[in-house]
Design an enzyme around this catalytic site. Structure first.
Site, PDB file in Angstrom:
ATOM      1  CG  ASP A  66      -9.920   8.542 -15.516  1.00 35.72           C
ATOM      2  OD1 ASP A  66      -8.765   8.806 -15.110  1.00 35.72           O
ATOM      3  OD2 ASP A  66     -10.192   7.516 -16.154  1.00 35.72           O
ATOM      4  CG  ASN A  93      -1.526  12.509  -4.213  1.00 36.97           C
ATOM      5  OD1 ASN A  93      -0.561  12.087  -3.596  1.00 36.97           O
ATOM      6  ND2 ASN A  93      -2.730  11.962  -4.100  1.00 36.97           N
ATOM      7  CE1 TYR A 162       3.649   4.086  -8.617  1.00 41.28           C
ATOM      8  CE2 TYR A 162       5.208   2.977  -7.157  1.00 41.28           C
ATOM      9  CZ  TYR A 162       4.284   3.986  -7.394  1.00 41.28           C
ATOM     10  OH  TYR A 162       3.998   4.889  -6.397  1.00 41.28           O
ATOM     11  CE  LYS A 166       4.689   7.497  -8.552  1.00 41.17           C
ATOM     12  NZ  LYS A 166       3.821   8.690  -8.489  1.00 41.17           N
TER      13      LYS A 166
END
Length: 279
Positions: A66, A93, A162, A166
Site C-alpha cells: 500500500d 502513477n 480529486y 491533482k
C-alpha cells in the site's frame, strides 16, 4: 540495444490500467521494473503479462504494498535496491477518485473522503519522492507523475477533492522540478483525459456501467473531440517518452496533456454558429 537497458524503474499503481501498460513497455524496452499494487491477484496478472511477453524474471520485482503507508513505501524502495542495486526512474502513477460511502458528491462529500483522496493522489507522491530522491541523485534519474485534466481550469463539482489533489500535484511537479534539477533529477508529468481503465470500477461503477460511460464520452464531440476514449498504452508511451532523457532532456517541470482534445472545447462550441445566428 533497448533504450532502458540497465535502468531500474518503480511504477506505483501498476496492477492495472496505465501503470500496467507502462510496466510492460518499460520491461520490453530493457528496464528492470518494480511493479506494485494493493491487489495481489491483479498484480500477479501484470507480472504474468510481462513474463509472457518474453521478459526474464530477473528483470522483474513484484511487490504487494500500500503506497499510502510508510511501510509500503519503504518496502518498495528496499526491495528494488535489494534486487537491482539502483533506482533510475520513479513513476508516481497510483491514484484514485475516492467515492463517498453515502453516495454524496460535491460539497456533501465527507472530510474523510478528502483526506483519503489527498493521501493517495498527493501525499503518497510526496513521500515516495522524498524517499527515492537520494537514489535518483546518484543516478541522475527521472520522475514522471501521472496527473489528470481534472486539475483545471474547468470546474469539477462532483469530485472536487480529486480535482483539488491533482491540481496540487501539478504545482508540486513544477516546484520539485526546479528544486531537483540542480541535482540532475528531471521531473515531469502527464495529464490524461478519459482513458478506458479500471478507474471507474474503483469508483464503484460496475463493468457494464463503465463501458456505457466510455461509449457515451467517445460518442459526443463536446466530451472528446477525437471521438475515441484513450487506451492505457496511449498514456504509457508518453510516460516512457518523459523518462527517456535522450528524447525529452530539455523538458523540465511540464505536464503533457493527452485527452483527445477534451480541454480545448466549451459546450457552446459543439453547436453550429450559423444555426445559432439563424443564418
Amino acid at each position: 540495444m533497448p533504450r532502458f537497458s540497465g535502468k531500474t524503474v518503480i511504477i506505483t499503481g501498476s496492477s492495472n490500467g496505465i501503470g500496467r501498460s507502462a510496466a510492460l513497455l518499460f520491461a520490453q524496452d530493457g528496464a528492470n521494473v518494480t511493479i506494485t499494487g494493493r491487489n495481489a491477484e491483479r498484480l500477479e496478472e501484470t507480472r504474468h503479462l510481462i513474463l509472457k511477453s518474453g521478459v526474464s524474471e530477473s528483470h522483474l520485482n513484484s511487490v504487494v504494498a500500500d503506497v499510502t503507508t510508510s511501510d509500503g513505501q519503504d518496502l518498495l524502495v528496499k526491495s528494488t535496491l535489494d534486487k537491482f542495486g539502483k533506482i533510475h526512474i520513479l513513476v508516481n502513477n497510483a491514484g484514485a477518485a475516492v467515492p463517498d460511502a453515502t453516495g454524496a458528491t460535491g460539497t456533501d462529500q465527507s472530510i474523510d473522503v478528502y483526506h483519503k483522496t489527498l493521501q493517495i493522489n498527493l501525499q503518497a507522491v510526496i513521500e515516495m519522492t522524498k524517499k527515492v530522491k537520494p537514489h535518483l541523485m546518484e543516478t541522475k534519474g527521472e520522475i514522471v507523475n501521472v496527473s489528470s485534466i481534472v486539475a483545471g481550469p474547468q470546474a469539477q463539482p462532483d469530485f472536487m477533492y480529486y480535482a483539488i489533489a491533482k491540481a496540487a500535484l501539478d504545482q508540486y511537479t513544477r516546484s520539485i522540478a526546479i528544486d531537483l534539477i540542480q541535482y540532475g533529477i528531471r521531473v515531469n508529468s502527464v495529464s490524461p483525459g478519459v482513458v478506458a481503465t479500471g478507474f471507474t470500477n474503483a469508483m464503484g461503477m460496475p463493468d457494464q456501467a463503465s463501458q456505457k460511460f466510455y461509449n457515451f464520452m467517445a460518442a459526443h464531440k463536446e466530451c472528446i473531440p477525437a471521438l475515441v476514449a484513450g487506451q492505457p498504452e496511449d498514456i504509457a508511451n508518453i510516460i516512457l517518452f518523459l523518462a527517456d532523457r535522450k528524447l525529452s532532456s530539455y523538458i523540465i517541470g511540464q505536464s503533457i496533456v493527452a485527452d483527445g482534445g477534451s480541454t480545448l472545447v466549451m459546450g457552446c462550441q459543439v453547436h453550429d454558429i450559423k444555426q445559432m445566428m439563424g443564418l
